[in-house]
Motif scaffolding. Sequence first.
Motif, PDB file in Angstrom:
ATOM      1  N   LYS A 145      10.580  65.077  79.401  1.00 13.33           N
ATOM      2  CA  LYS A 145      10.846  65.218  80.669  1.00 13.33           C
ATOM      3  C   LYS A 145      10.983  67.004  80.962  1.00 13.33           C
ATOM      4  N   ASN A 146      10.518  67.508  82.017  1.00 11.69           N
ATOM      5  CA  ASN A 146      10.319  68.720  82.164  1.00 11.69           C
ATOM      6  C   ASN A 146      10.993  68.995  83.691  1.00 11.69           C
ATOM      7  N   ALA A 147      11.611  70.287  83.352  1.00 12.83           N
ATOM      8  CA  ALA A 147      12.311  70.452  85.065  1.00 12.83           C
ATOM      9  C   ALA A 147      12.129  72.174  85.026  1.00 12.83           C
ATOM     10  N   LEU A 148      12.615  72.641  86.299  1.00  9.54           N
ATOM     11  CA  LEU A 148      12.510  74.001  86.574  1.00  9.54           C
ATOM     12  C   LEU A 148      13.946  74.447  87.181  1.00  9.54           C
ATOM     13  N   GLY A 149      14.332  75.572  86.546  1.00 10.25           N
ATOM     14  CA  GLY A 149      15.634  76.241  86.996  1.00 10.25           C
ATOM     15  C   GLY A 149      15.571  77.541  87.644  1.00 10.25           C
ATOM     16  N   ARG A 150      16.106  77.817  88.719  1.00 10.19           N
ATOM     17  CA  ARG A 150      16.238  79.177  89.036  1.00 10.19           C
ATOM     18  C   ARG A 150      17.297  79.827  89.181  1.00 10.19           C
ATOM     19  N   ARG A 151      17.400  81.045  89.112  1.00 13.13           N
ATOM     20  CA  ARG A 151      18.801  81.705  89.313  1.00 13.13           C
ATOM     21  C   ARG A 151      18.599  83.162  89.543  1.00 13.13           C
ATOM     22  N   LYS A 152      18.547  83.820  90.705  1.00 10.88           N
ATOM     23  CA  LYS A 152      18.433  85.316  91.093  1.00 10.88           C
ATOM     24  C   LYS A 152      16.951  85.486  90.812  1.00 10.88           C
ATOM     25  N   ALA A 153      16.576  86.361  89.909  1.00 16.20           N
ATOM     26  CA  ALA A 153      15.137  86.393  89.730  1.00 16.20           C
ATOM     27  C   ALA A 153      14.604  85.819  88.453  1.00 16.20           C
ATOM     28  N   ALA A 154      15.492  84.954  87.752  1.00 14.17           N
ATOM     29  CA  ALA A 154      15.209  84.350  86.609  1.00 14.17           C
ATOM     30  C   ALA A 154      14.467  82.946  86.788  1.00 14.17           C
ATOM     31  N   VAL A 155      13.372  82.552  86.104  1.00 16.70           N
ATOM     32  CA  VAL A 155      12.598  81.347  86.418  1.00 16.70           C
ATOM     33  C   VAL A 155      12.890  80.481  84.689  1.00 16.70           C
ATOM     34  N   ALA A 156      13.234  79.428  84.521  1.00 17.13           N
ATOM     35  CA  ALA A 156      13.454  78.768  83.478  1.00 17.13           C
ATOM     36  C   ALA A 156      12.596  77.452  83.449  1.00 17.13           C
ATOM     37  N   ARG A 157      11.517  77.311  82.515  1.00 15.25           N
ATOM     38  CA  ARG A 157      11.060  75.937  82.492  1.00 15.25           C
ATOM     39  C   ARG A 157      11.400  75.419  81.308  1.00 15.25           C
ATOM     40  N   VAL A 158      12.133  74.063  81.506  1.00 11.32           N
ATOM     41  CA  VAL A 158      12.968  73.340  80.524  1.00 11.32           C
ATOM     42  C   VAL A 158      12.173  71.998  80.158  1.00 11.32           C
ATOM     43  N   TYR A 159      11.941  71.900  78.870  1.00  9.93           N
ATOM     44  CA  TYR A 159      11.253  70.597  78.344  1.00  9.93           C
ATOM     45  C   TYR A 159      12.319  69.961  77.508  1.00  9.93           C
ATOM     46  N   LEU A 160      12.578  68.682  77.766  1.00 11.31           N
ATOM     47  CA  LEU A 160      13.874  67.980  76.926  1.00 11.31           C
ATOM     48  C   LEU A 160      13.124  66.559  76.486  1.00 11.31           C
ATOM     49  N   SER A 161      13.571  66.502  75.379  1.00  9.01           N
ATOM     50  CA  SER A 161      12.816  65.237  74.518  1.00  9.01           C
ATOM     51  C   SER A 161      13.945  64.928  73.696  1.00  9.01           C
ATOM     52  N   ALA A 162      14.023  63.691  73.332  1.00 11.84           N
ATOM     53  CA  ALA A 162      14.923  62.874  72.401  1.00 11.84           C
ATOM     54  C   ALA A 162      14.882  63.636  70.941  1.00 11.84           C
ATOM     55  N   GLY A 163      16.098  64.294  70.296  1.00 11.45           N
ATOM     56  CA  GLY A 163      16.216  64.857  69.208  1.00 11.45           C
ATOM     57  C   GLY A 163      17.439  65.056  68.580  1.00 11.45           C
ATOM     58  N   THR A 164      17.826  66.193  68.072  1.00 10.22           N
ATOM     59  CA  THR A 164      18.964  66.468  67.045  1.00 10.22           C
ATOM     60  C   THR A 164      19.993  67.498  67.603  1.00 10.22           C
ATOM     61  N   GLY A 165      19.582  68.049  68.872  1.00  8.07           N
ATOM     62  CA  GLY A 165      20.340  68.959  69.805  1.00  8.07           C
ATOM     63  C   GLY A 165      19.740  70.516  69.592  1.00  8.07           C
ATOM     64  N   MET A 166      18.512  70.542  69.131  1.00 10.14           N
ATOM     65  CA  MET A 166      18.020  71.818  68.715  1.00 10.14           C
ATOM     66  C   MET A 166      17.614  72.453  70.185  1.00 10.14           C
ATOM     67  N   ILE A 167      18.115  73.890  70.456  1.00 10.93           N
ATOM     68  CA  ILE A 167      17.783  74.253  71.656  1.00 10.93           C
ATOM     69  C   ILE A 167      16.887  75.662  71.438  1.00 10.93           C
ATOM     70  N   GLU A 168      15.685  75.808  71.648  1.00 10.73           N
ATOM     71  CA  GLU A 168      14.927  76.656  71.440  1.00 10.73           C
ATOM     72  C   GLU A 168      14.364  77.512  72.615  1.00 10.73           C
ATOM     73  N   ILE A 169      14.622  78.840  72.863  1.00  3.31           N
ATOM     74  CA  ILE A 169      14.353  79.486  74.153  1.00  3.31           C
ATOM     75  C   ILE A 169      13.354  80.642  73.783  1.00  3.31           C
ATOM     76  N   ASN A 170      12.147  80.635  74.389  1.00  2.11           N
ATOM     77  CA  ASN A 170      11.272  81.454  73.991  1.00  2.11           C
ATOM     78  C   ASN A 170      11.014  81.643  72.523  1.00  2.11           C
ATOM     79  N   ASP A 171      10.744  80.580  71.821  1.00  4.61           N
ATOM     80  CA  ASP A 171      10.399  80.535  70.367  1.00  4.61           C
ATOM     81  C   ASP A 171      11.533  81.244  69.607  1.00  4.61           C
ATOM     82  N   ARG A 172      12.835  81.246  70.157  1.00  8.63           N
ATOM     83  CA  ARG A 172      13.889  81.621  69.338  1.00  8.63           C
ATOM     84  C   ARG A 172      15.021  80.634  69.349  1.00  8.63           C
ATOM     85  N   THR A 173      15.955  80.659  68.694  1.00 14.95           N
ATOM     86  CA  THR A 173      17.143  79.704  68.730  1.00 14.95           C
ATOM     87  C   THR A 173      18.284  80.181  69.791  1.00 14.95           C
TER      88      THR A 173
END
Length: 129
Positions: A4-32
Amino acid sequence: MEQKNALGRRKAAVARVYLSAGTGMIEINDRTLDVFFKEDALRYIVNQPFAVTKTEGQFDVKVTVAGGGIKGQAEAIRLGIARALSDLDREAYRPALKAEGFLTRDAREVERKKPGQPGARARFQFSKR
């Protein structure tokens, strides 16, 4: 489960979020999450949707975020995760997320500076003489 993917915005920030079943790993811009957000408060903001819906450790999240500062980016990611969870299972997750206000986009933006004055609302000091 598909992704599942969704878009989040706040002030000037834009986040594209991709959610899938797994173990709780959160990766932001190829970093943990721990590497990207050094402060505990920002990591807490990102994890709030999972805490409210009691789904910690059930989903893997991949995020690309750009623009704004770190606080705006964290809140944009929170909105994206909340929207993706709501899209995943409306009956189970949406009421809890909505009650916490995580599905509402915070529309507050910086007011522009006006010409002939030092800031958005501030005026130069008036001198009578």
